[in-house]
Design an enzyme around this catalytic site. Sequence first.
Site, short mmCIF file in Angstrom:
data_model
loop_
_atom_site.label_atom_id
_atom_site.label_comp_id
_atom_site.label_asym_id
_atom_site.label_seq_id
_atom_site.Cartn_x
_atom_site.Cartn_y
_atom_site.Cartn_z
N LEU A 153 43.01 43.36 44.91
CA LEU A 153 44.25 43.26 44.15
C LEU A 153 45.31 42.71 45.08
O LEU A 153 45.31 43.00 46.29
CB LEU A 153 44.67 44.63 43.61
CG LEU A 153 43.79 45.29 42.55
CD1 LEU A 153 44.30 46.69 42.24
CD2 LEU A 153 43.75 44.46 41.28
N ASP A 154 46.23 41.93 44.53
CA ASP A 154 47.31 41.39 45.37
C ASP A 154 48.10 42.53 46.01
O ASP A 154 48.17 43.64 45.47
CB ASP A 154 48.24 40.52 44.53
CG ASP A 154 47.55 39.25 44.04
OD1 ASP A 154 46.57 38.84 44.69
OD2 ASP A 154 47.98 38.70 43.02
N ARG A 155 48.72 42.22 47.11
CA ARG A 155 49.47 43.24 47.84
C ARG A 155 50.53 43.93 46.98
O ARG A 155 50.64 45.17 47.01
CB ARG A 155 50.12 42.61 49.08
CG ARG A 155 50.95 43.58 49.90
CD ARG A 155 51.42 42.94 51.19
NE ARG A 155 52.14 43.89 52.02
CZ ARG A 155 52.52 43.65 53.26
NH1 ARG A 155 52.24 42.49 53.82
NH2 ARG A 155 53.17 44.56 53.95
N THR A 193 50.56 44.37 43.79
CA THR A 193 49.98 44.90 42.56
C THR A 193 49.41 46.29 42.79
O THR A 193 48.75 46.55 43.80
CB THR A 193 48.86 43.97 42.04
OG1 THR A 193 49.38 42.65 41.89
CG2 THR A 193 48.33 44.45 40.70
#
Length: 624
Positions: free
Chosen positions: A394-396, A398
């Site tokens: 997951l993106d940082r 998110t």
Amino acid sequence: MTMEDSSITSAPYKTSEIRAMMDRQPNARRWSNLHLRRLLLPLALLALDTSITTTMTMAFSTINIPTTTISAVKRSPSSASTPRHPRRQPPTHTRAFVVQNDNVQDHADDTNDVRNARMETDDEEDLDDDINNDNEDIDDEFFTDAEQKANPPIDLPEGKPKGFYIVEQYAIPVDGFDAEIRSILDATMVAGGTAAATNGTPTSGVAGNNDVVDTGDTEDDGPETTIVGHGVTRDDLIRLNIDSGKNVTLPIALMLLDPVEYPSFSRARKACRKGYILIHEGPLEKENVFDSDKCVRGRVRNRILPEDVIGKQVRMGGGFYPSESYQKPPFDLPVVYEDDHFAIVNKPPGVVVYSHRKGGHGTMTVRAALPFVLQPPKRGTHAILRRPMACHRLDRPTAGLLLIAKTKPAMVDVTRQFVSRNVKKTYMAIVNGIPDEPVETRLSTQEADGLGVDVLDYLDGDDSVSWQIIDYTLEEKSAVTVWRPLQYVKSLKARDGVLTLVELKPKTGRYHQLRRHMAWVRDCPLVGDSTYDGGGDAMQLRERGLFLCSNKVCLDHPYYNTKVGREEWDTLPDAEKWAGGKIRLSDDGSTVEMHVSMDLPDKFDSFLSREGARETKFNSIEKE
């Protein structure tokens, strides 16, 4: 043999001539580097070859070797030139000439071939056995370490969560801190109260600012005394609206109870943030036993009431993964689901899953925190991972659900499900503005289900629920997102004065797909998205980070759908079998499915509530 005796004198130059030529050169070093090598190298090789030939001739002249014609010999593999490992033989073997006088050599060759083949098979079996034995030894060592760490020989009260133990206890008096709070508010420091706990045993008396505290007898004739200040001031109490000692904040309680350990607000707050403080609501029913149902991990905002018991706890085991040489990263990583093969955790925003090569994240990653929050597999679990690994990322910025593998087969199976798009994820986001809902991109729930996204909870519901589809190519690859609005909230900072809470269900998983689809196709970037919000007025909404959360995931269980796993699952008790509703059976009963969801982070509701309240207040002022 001297140099004059060999053919080296037939070279173009003699040594004396070379030296004379060097003396005549204006730059002897350059000449030697350029020409001397060209002259001396062939001369040296020629001399070496001549001397070796002469020596070999003299040696063999003393040996009588019977001569044999070429027609009387055959080609046969030489045992001296055969590679040790038959699998490494080149396609063309080195051959040697041997006398062909009978069939004895043929039989010996056949015997050697059979022996070599048997040796090759034995070597392979021994190698496989060694590998299996090594793996079993490694796994046995892992399980032994994990079991020892799960049950350490510690005679202390157990804390919360598992693995923490209480090392100091502070009992709150029946009247709380009334005397101390009153003395601080009156700016008159009175000795008395509750003193700091020592070695886990509470004593009577709270030390006020510059109070005199008796520290016990020493080698001198009289007791040794020190001046201890608790650091709580009148301004602090007024700021926190505290006028009674029967309802104080946790940091103030810590500073009053143990001014040596917690001399300042920052020290007390840090202990709360790290999870080192445990609050037992009410008195202990049994001595040195903290009831888990009545315990909460201390937070800065918690209030302390009379007869509560505060415990200082530290981690001393708990069955977490062994052999970690670093401390637990300072962030919470809640476990939503876990078994011996697979787990799901709630990743907080602002934390990366893996440390990039040049990221410099150190241990501030999900990967580094996993061994401290997950239980190791039980002994007998096949093909374990000595360290749990995330199956995706997951993106940082998110937050949300992250799938974790604890065994190698689980990692392979979950990865396969991602490739085949069997993993169905749901996201919640707040977007800036009101996204358009064109009629031509509208979908019914049945149509959305046909696309392969998770709308199972809506199939038996109201038929009026409709969805929108975004089919917009990214990097020349198909990218499809199904979404629908859930709530509209007025805001002074938002585009068109409205923020929208949306539900997003990606069919594909392209890079930043949801963020780019909403920003580029619907012209409503996500709140807090500094990459795609376009700057300008949208920068006013960045202060609380990105509002994007993966709050639901559906997939097939990576172990319970195998033959052995299904037999094991059928025998589990109901509480573990259904995992509180997180595990279901498919409609035909053939597949064990995971349906895991979580509540949205508190910042979603607080942000929308605050923005709506500000807009309402502003409009009411304007009307007046």
